[in-house]
Design an enzyme around this catalytic site. Sequence first.
Site, PDB file in Angstrom:
ATOM      1  NE  ARG A  39      -3.814   2.285   1.269  1.00 32.65           N
ATOM      2  CZ  ARG A  39      -3.668   3.590   0.987  1.00 32.65           C
ATOM      3  NH1 ARG A  39      -2.698   3.986   0.231  1.00 32.65           N
ATOM      4  NH2 ARG A  39      -4.521   4.467   1.480  1.00 32.65           N
ATOM      5  CG  ASP A  76     -13.442   0.522  -2.342  1.00 31.11           C
ATOM      6  OD1 ASP A  76     -13.031   0.083  -1.259  1.00 31.11           O
ATOM      7  OD2 ASP A  76     -14.447   1.255  -2.437  1.00 31.11           O
ATOM      8  CE1 TYR A 151     -19.150   5.130   1.961  1.00 31.40           C
ATOM      9  CE2 TYR A 151     -20.509   3.428   0.952  1.00 31.40           C
ATOM     10  CZ  TYR A 151     -19.694   3.858   1.984  1.00 31.40           C
ATOM     11  OH  TYR A 151     -19.420   3.025   3.031  1.00 31.40           O
TER      12      TYR A 151
HETATM   13  O1  CP3 Z   1     -10.127  -8.135   0.549  1.00 32.02           O
HETATM   14  C1  CP3 Z   1     -11.222  -7.754   0.087  1.00 32.02           C
HETATM   15  O2  CP3 Z   1     -12.326  -7.962   0.646  1.00 32.02           O
HETATM   16  C2  CP3 Z   1     -11.249  -7.083  -1.274  1.00 32.02           C
HETATM   17  C3  CP3 Z   1     -11.177  -5.681  -1.306  1.00 32.02           C
HETATM   18  C4  CP3 Z   1     -12.290  -4.773  -0.852  1.00 32.02           C
HETATM   19  C5  CP3 Z   1     -12.007  -3.468  -0.360  1.00 32.02           C
HETATM   20  N1  CP3 Z   1     -13.194  -2.811  -0.217  1.00 32.02           N
HETATM   21  C6  CP3 Z   1     -10.672  -2.937  -0.110  1.00 32.02           C
HETATM   22  C7  CP3 Z   1     -10.509  -1.738   0.745  1.00 32.02           C
HETATM   23  C8  CP3 Z   1     -13.679  -4.906  -0.924  1.00 32.02           C
HETATM   24  C9  CP3 Z   1     -14.509  -6.110  -1.314  1.00 32.02           C
HETATM   25  C10 CP3 Z   1     -14.231  -3.650  -0.518  1.00 32.02           C
HETATM   26  C11 CP3 Z   1     -15.675  -3.375  -0.515  1.00 32.02           C
HETATM   27  C12 CP3 Z   1     -16.166  -2.098   0.038  1.00 32.02           C
HETATM   28  N2  CP3 Z   1     -15.605  -0.863  -0.051  1.00 32.02           N
HETATM   29  C13 CP3 Z   1     -17.409  -1.965   0.683  1.00 32.02           C
HETATM   30  C14 CP3 Z   1     -18.417  -3.081   0.895  1.00 32.02           C
HETATM   31  C15 CP3 Z   1     -18.021  -3.976   1.988  1.00 32.02           C
HETATM   32  C16 CP3 Z   1     -18.011  -3.350   3.341  1.00 32.02           C
HETATM   33  O3  CP3 Z   1     -16.944  -3.355   3.952  1.00 32.02           O
HETATM   34  O4  CP3 Z   1     -19.074  -2.870   3.776  1.00 32.02           O
HETATM   35  C17 CP3 Z   1     -17.562  -0.611   1.048  1.00 32.02           C
HETATM   36  C18 CP3 Z   1     -18.734  -0.008   1.786  1.00 32.02           C
HETATM   37  C19 CP3 Z   1     -16.412   0.069   0.567  1.00 32.02           C
HETATM   38  C20 CP3 Z   1     -16.129   1.532   0.648  1.00 32.02           C
HETATM   39  C21 CP3 Z   1     -14.895   1.790   1.390  1.00 32.02           C
HETATM   40  N3  CP3 Z   1     -13.621   1.528   0.926  1.00 32.02           N
HETATM   41  C22 CP3 Z   1     -14.773   2.363   2.672  1.00 32.02           C
HETATM   42  C23 CP3 Z   1     -15.942   2.787   3.546  1.00 32.02           C
HETATM   43  C24 CP3 Z   1     -13.416   2.423   2.955  1.00 32.02           C
HETATM   44  C25 CP3 Z   1     -12.780   3.072   4.153  1.00 32.02           C
HETATM   45  C26 CP3 Z   1     -12.900   2.232   5.363  1.00 32.02           C
HETATM   46  C27 CP3 Z   1     -11.575   1.658   5.722  1.00 32.02           C
HETATM   47  O5  CP3 Z   1     -11.541   0.475   6.093  1.00 32.02           O
HETATM   48  O6  CP3 Z   1     -10.603   2.423   5.679  1.00 32.02           O
HETATM   49  C28 CP3 Z   1     -12.711   1.872   1.873  1.00 32.02           C
HETATM   50  C29 CP3 Z   1     -11.255   1.709   1.750  1.00 32.02           C
HETATM   51  C30 CP3 Z   1     -10.734   0.328   1.565  1.00 32.02           C
HETATM   52  N4  CP3 Z   1     -11.240  -0.595   0.685  1.00 32.02           N
HETATM   53  C31 CP3 Z   1      -9.620  -0.264   2.240  1.00 32.02           C
HETATM   54  C32 CP3 Z   1      -9.476  -1.559   1.726  1.00 32.02           C
HETATM   55  C33 CP3 Z   1      -8.417  -2.564   2.063  1.00 32.02           C
HETATM   56  C34 CP3 Z   1      -8.736   0.423   3.274  1.00 32.02           C
HETATM   57  C35 CP3 Z   1      -7.993   1.553   2.603  1.00 32.02           C
HETATM   58  C36 CP3 Z   1      -6.515   1.567   2.858  1.00 32.02           C
HETATM   59  O7  CP3 Z   1      -5.818   0.573   2.701  1.00 32.02           O
HETATM   60  O8  CP3 Z   1      -6.059   2.682   3.161  1.00 32.02           O
END
Ligand code: CP3
Length: 344
Positions: A39, A76, A151
Site C-alpha cells: 500500500r 473497491d 456514498y
Molecule cells: O479483501 C477484500 O475484501 C477485497 C477488497 C475490498 C475493499 N473494499 C478494499 C478496501 C472490498 C470487497 C471492498 C468493498 C467495500 N468498499 C465496501 C463493501 C463492503 C463493506 O466493507 O461494507 C464498502 C462499503 C467500501 C467503501 C470503502 N472503501 C470504505 C468505507 C473504505 C474506508 C474504510 C476503511 O476500512 O478504511 C474503503 C477503503 C478500503 N477498501 C480499504 C481496503 C483494504 C482500506 C484503505 C486503505 O488501505 O487505506
Amino acid sequence: MIDERRKIMRVLSGEALTPPPLWLMRQAGRYLPEYRETRAKAGSFLDLCYTPDHAVEVTLQPIRRYGFDAAILFSDILVIPDALKRNVRFTEGHGPEMDPIDEAGILALKPEGVIAHLEPVMETVRRLRWELPAETTLLGFCGAPWTVATYMIAGHGTPDQAPARLFAYRYPKAFEHLLMLLAEISADYLVAQIDAGADAVQIFDSWAGVLGEKEFEAFAARPVAKMIASVKARRPQARIIAFAKGAGYQLKTYRQKTGADAIGLDWSVPLAFARELQKEGPVQGNLDPMRVVAGGRALEEGIDEILQQLAHGPLIFNLGHGITPQADPANVTALVERVRGWRN
Ligand code: CP3
C-alpha cells in the site's frame, strides 16, 4: 461446468462440505503487514486498485499466508463512482470522499466509457486466474446500487445514510434513475469480471440495514434482482452471492426476490434463522469480526456455534462483515485451523 476442485463453487451449487470452505471479507487489508508495505509503495489507494502488479500482489497475500478457499479481487466498490467521474479520493484518516451528486448531476451521468476505465481491474482478474492455485475460487465483486448511491449522494460515508434516505423521498425520480443506471453499469462490470476469469461474484449491499420495509424492497432487493437477472441472462453459469448487511427479517425473501445463489449473513442474524434460510440454499457468514480481534475463547466459541448450527448444510464460512485493521494475523491462523479441523 464448474471446476470440482473449487470447493466454494461446489457449495454455491448447493453441496454441503465438511469442513466448509472459507474466505474472509476484506481478507486483503491493513491487518496484514505485507499489505501495508505494498500500500505504501502504491501511493494512493486508487493507484493500488488500478495497478495490476500491486492489486494482484495484495489479492494473493492472504492466499499465501492462510490458503483461503477463495481469493477476492482487490479493488473497491467506489471504482464505479470514480469511473463516473465523481472525483473519488481516499485520504488518510477520512475514509472515502467524492463530490456529492444532485438531481442535475444524476441526469448528466454518462455510462459510456465506464467499463473501459475499469480495464486495469479486468487485467488484474486475468492475471489472478493465471496465478492462483487451481483449487482457489476467484471472486469478483461490486457494490449494490443502494450502497454505492449512499456514498454518491452524501459524498462520504455516514453512520445511517440519512442524506441518501432523504434524497430518495425528496427526489424519487432522480433517485430511481440513479439506482437503475448503477444497476445496469454494475451488471456490465460483473459480466466483464466473469469474462476476465472470475468464477463467482459477490454483490455488497453494506447499507441495506438502514432501510424501511418498502424502501428495502424498492432500493435494495429490486435493483439487485435486476442486476442478477441481467448477469444470468448473459452468463447463465455465473454464481452470485448477495450480501445485504443488517437486512434482518427481510432476508427471509431476499434470495427468492433477487435470484442470488447464496446469501451473505452478518453476525446479527440468529443462527436458528440462518438454518431456515439455508434450507433454501447456500449461506455465507457470519462470525462477528470483533471475535477475531478478541481471539481466544471468544473466537473459538463463535466459530463452533456457527459450525454446529450450519455446517450440515451448504455453508461458506466467513465473517459477518470485513475483518478490521486491529485483528491479529495470528488469530486468523487460529480461525483457519479451527474451521479446517471441524468434523460434523
Ligand atoms: O479483501 C477484500 O475484501 C477485497 C477488497 C475490498 C475493499 N473494499 C478494499 C478496501 C472490498 C470487497 C471492498 C468493498 C467495500 N468498499 C465496501 C463493501 C463492503 C463493506 O466493507 O461494507 C464498502 C462499503 C467500501 C467503501 C470503502 N472503501 C470504505 C468505507 C473504505 C474506508 C474504510 C476503511 O476500512 O478504511 C474503503 C477503503 C478500503 N477498501 C480499504 C481496503 C483494504 C482500506 C484503505 C486503505 O488501505 O487505506
